[in-house]
Write a protein that holds these residues in place. Sequence first.
Motif, PDB file in Angstrom:
ATOM      1  N   THR A  47       0.850  -1.186   0.000  1.00  0.00           N
ATOM      2  CA  THR A  47       0.000   0.000   0.000  1.00  0.00           C
ATOM      3  C   THR A  47       0.886   1.236   0.000  1.00  0.00           C
ATOM      4  O   THR A  47       1.979   1.242   0.582  1.00  0.00           O
ATOM      5  N   VAL A  48       0.405   2.286  -0.638  1.00  0.00           N
ATOM      6  CA  VAL A  48       1.158   3.543  -0.788  1.00  0.00           C
ATOM      7  C   VAL A  48       0.317   4.675  -0.231  1.00  0.00           C
ATOM      8  O   VAL A  48      -0.860   4.813  -0.568  1.00  0.00           O
ATOM      9  N   SER A  49       0.923   5.504   0.620  1.00  0.00           N
ATOM     10  CA  SER A  49       0.215   6.646   1.204  1.00  0.00           C
ATOM     11  C   SER A  49       1.116   7.889   1.163  1.00  0.00           C
ATOM     12  O   SER A  49       2.232   7.858   1.683  1.00  0.00           O
ATOM     13  N   PRO A  50       0.634   8.971   0.494  1.00  0.00           N
ATOM     14  CA  PRO A  50      -0.617   9.070  -0.267  1.00  0.00           C
ATOM     15  C   PRO A  50      -0.533   8.275  -1.569  1.00  0.00           C
ATOM     16  O   PRO A  50       0.563   7.996  -2.059  1.00  0.00           O
ATOM     17  N   SER A  51      -1.674   7.928  -2.122  1.00  0.00           N
ATOM     18  CA  SER A  51      -1.698   7.076  -3.310  1.00  0.00           C
ATOM     19  C   SER A  51      -1.213   7.799  -4.559  1.00  0.00           C
ATOM     20  O   SER A  51      -0.754   7.164  -5.502  1.00  0.00           O
ATOM     21  N   GLN A  52      -1.326   9.125  -4.580  1.00  0.00           N
ATOM     22  CA  GLN A  52      -0.832   9.935  -5.708  1.00  0.00           C
ATOM     23  C   GLN A  52       0.085  11.019  -5.166  1.00  0.00           C
ATOM     24  O   GLN A  52      -0.304  12.176  -5.002  1.00  0.00           O
ATOM     25  N   VAL A  83       6.266   9.978   1.564  1.00  0.00           N
ATOM     26  CA  VAL A  83       5.509   8.803   1.123  1.00  0.00           C
ATOM     27  C   VAL A  83       5.824   7.635   2.052  1.00  0.00           C
ATOM     28  O   VAL A  83       6.979   7.432   2.442  1.00  0.00           O
ATOM     29  N   SER A 133       3.386  -2.367  -7.822  1.00  0.00           N
ATOM     30  CA  SER A 133       2.544  -1.161  -7.836  1.00  0.00           C
ATOM     31  C   SER A 133       3.322  -0.030  -8.503  1.00  0.00           C
ATOM     32  O   SER A 133       4.464   0.244  -8.134  1.00  0.00           O
ATOM     33  N   ILE A 159       4.204   3.581  -8.972  1.00  0.00           N
ATOM     34  CA  ILE A 159       4.130   4.859  -8.260  1.00  0.00           C
ATOM     35  C   ILE A 159       4.637   5.956  -9.193  1.00  0.00           C
ATOM     36  O   ILE A 159       5.781   5.905  -9.651  1.00  0.00           O
TER      37      ILE A 159
END
Length: 275
Positions: free
Chosen positions: A185-190, A197, A266, A268
């Motif tokens: 999972t990535v936060s924030p996604s964008q 990050v 994923s 990014i």
Amino acid sequence: MLLWLLLLILGVSPKAFLLLKPPWSTHFQKDRVTLTCRDFHFPAQGDISWYYNGMSLNKESEEIRIEKTGYYKCKTRRSSLSEPVYVEFSTDWLILQAPYPVFEGDKEVALRCRGREEASITEKTFYKDELKISSTSPFILNPVPRDNGKYHCTAKKRDWIIPSKETSKPLTIQLQELFSPPVLTVSPSQPTEGSAVTLKCETWLSPQRSDIQLQFCFFREDKAVGSGWSSDPELKFPIMWSENSGSYWCQAETATHSVRKRSLRSQIRVQSEYL
């Protein structure tokens, strides 16, 4: 965030799991055998549903007694269906017993050759795929194999008139998943240039092996990033720039290196703050 909480947020419930007592997947008929349904709460919370060979059973208690050969599952209000356990009740004179559960990465598992009249048998021998592997009882498999090999045993039955040799039905060890394939999972996604990050390598470790230590590693393309393998499932980047864009993934493994799994990749893309 714990994976079970993330799954609930996403509308996916963690699986329930079954406890078998005595902890053998094969029994003689009339043996007293119980199944207990558990979830990530101890004891299980909410309504409990039981299933036998895919059909609903009219039982709601946490523990039930079983007497029929077949596949059993359960679920609770806060969980999804458990993995099935196959329990066999045999009328044979000789059975081979394997414990349940057995997990990926377990160091060993004991197979037990048992006669209906235990005092009257001798010379127990164990086989895998028809090849003799041991004459020691119980037989210890070390390490636990990950194949679908079929095991059986033979034993001689004492008889004052005509001694006989008995053979058990073949048995396959029911191997359980130790932990789920990780999810990155990535936060924030964008993320935007100049922002922090956080990457998280989320997995679900079976509550029945909660003492197992996991470690994690993060990758960009095919190169490790950060400090390499760590017990921390998070990796924080204080600042990300556009050149840090790429394909990221993670791996999770046991501290003993016996089980390793990887996430999907994923992509990014770090956005320019001027766009």
